[in-house]
Write a protein that holds these residues in place. Structure first.
Motif, PDB file in Angstrom:
ATOM      1  N   THR A   1       2.440   4.982   0.775  1.00  0.00           N
ATOM      2  CA  THR A   1       2.692   5.774   1.981  1.00  0.00           C
ATOM      3  C   THR A   1       2.138   7.187   1.852  1.00  0.00           C
TER       4      THR A   1
ATOM      5  N   HIS B   1       5.294   6.739  10.238  1.00  0.00           N
ATOM      6  CA  HIS B   1       5.057   5.509   9.486  1.00  0.00           C
ATOM      7  C   HIS B   1       5.877   5.506   8.199  1.00  0.00           C
ATOM      8  N   LYS B   2       5.975   6.670   7.546  1.00  0.00           N
ATOM      9  CA  LYS B   2       6.815   6.775   6.352  1.00  0.00           C
ATOM     10  C   LYS B   2       8.268   6.481   6.708  1.00  0.00           C
TER      11      LYS B   2
ATOM     12  N   ARG C   1       0.244   9.213   4.787  1.00  0.00           N
ATOM     13  CA  ARG C   1       0.451   8.519   6.064  1.00  0.00           C
ATOM     14  C   ARG C   1       1.206   9.413   7.034  1.00  0.00           C
ATOM     15  N   LEU C   2       1.218   9.007   8.287  1.00  0.00           N
ATOM     16  CA  LEU C   2       1.978   9.736   9.299  1.00  0.00           C
ATOM     17  C   LEU C   2       3.464   9.713   8.969  1.00  0.00           C
TER      18      LEU C   2
ATOM     19  N   VAL D   1       3.806  -0.624  10.935  1.00  0.00           N
ATOM     20  CA  VAL D   1       3.251  -0.359   9.599  1.00  0.00           C
ATOM     21  C   VAL D   1       2.779  -1.643   8.920  1.00  0.00           C
TER      22      VAL D   1
ATOM     23  N   TYR E   1      -0.020  -2.751   8.323  1.00  0.00           N
ATOM     24  CA  TYR E   1      -1.157  -2.556   7.419  1.00  0.00           C
ATOM     25  C   TYR E   1      -0.719  -2.124   6.019  1.00  0.00           C
ATOM     26  N   LEU E   2       0.557  -1.781   5.848  1.00  0.00           N
ATOM     27  CA  LEU E   2       1.096  -1.391   4.538  1.00  0.00           C
ATOM     28  C   LEU E   2       1.932  -2.497   3.894  1.00  0.00           C
TER      29      LEU E   2
ATOM     30  N   LYS F   1       0.855  -1.184   0.000  1.00  0.00           N
ATOM     31  CA  LYS F   1       0.000   0.000   0.000  1.00  0.00           C
ATOM     32  C   LYS F   1       0.891   1.234   0.000  1.00  0.00           C
TER      33      LYS F   1
END
Length: 62
Positions: A15, A22-23, A18-19, A53, A55-56, A13
């Motif tokens: 980035t 998280h990146k 995203r926060l 992360v 979920y990515l 997914k």
């Protein structure tokens, strides 16, 4: 967990939007773009980034 065990992580997914933290985790795992894969050593530090992360990512044991 042995010191040289590796895990294959793939970014599935985007980035975008995203926060920032998280990146940073995605970049820290060595992933640059969608569908890019990297082999990372299975350490507690890397596991923490993968969990943050998850979920990515797609994570595969090697």
């Amino acid at each position: 967990m042995s010191a040289n065990k590796q895990v294959k992580v793939t970014l599935v997914k985007s980035t975008a939007g995203r926060l920032a933290a998280h990146k940073a985790c995605v970049r820290g795992l060595g992933l640059r773009r969608m569908n890019h894969s990297a082999l990372v050593v299975d350490t507690p530090e890397n596991r923490g980034m993968m969990n943050k992360v998850s979920y990515l990512l797609k994570i595969e044991e090697v």
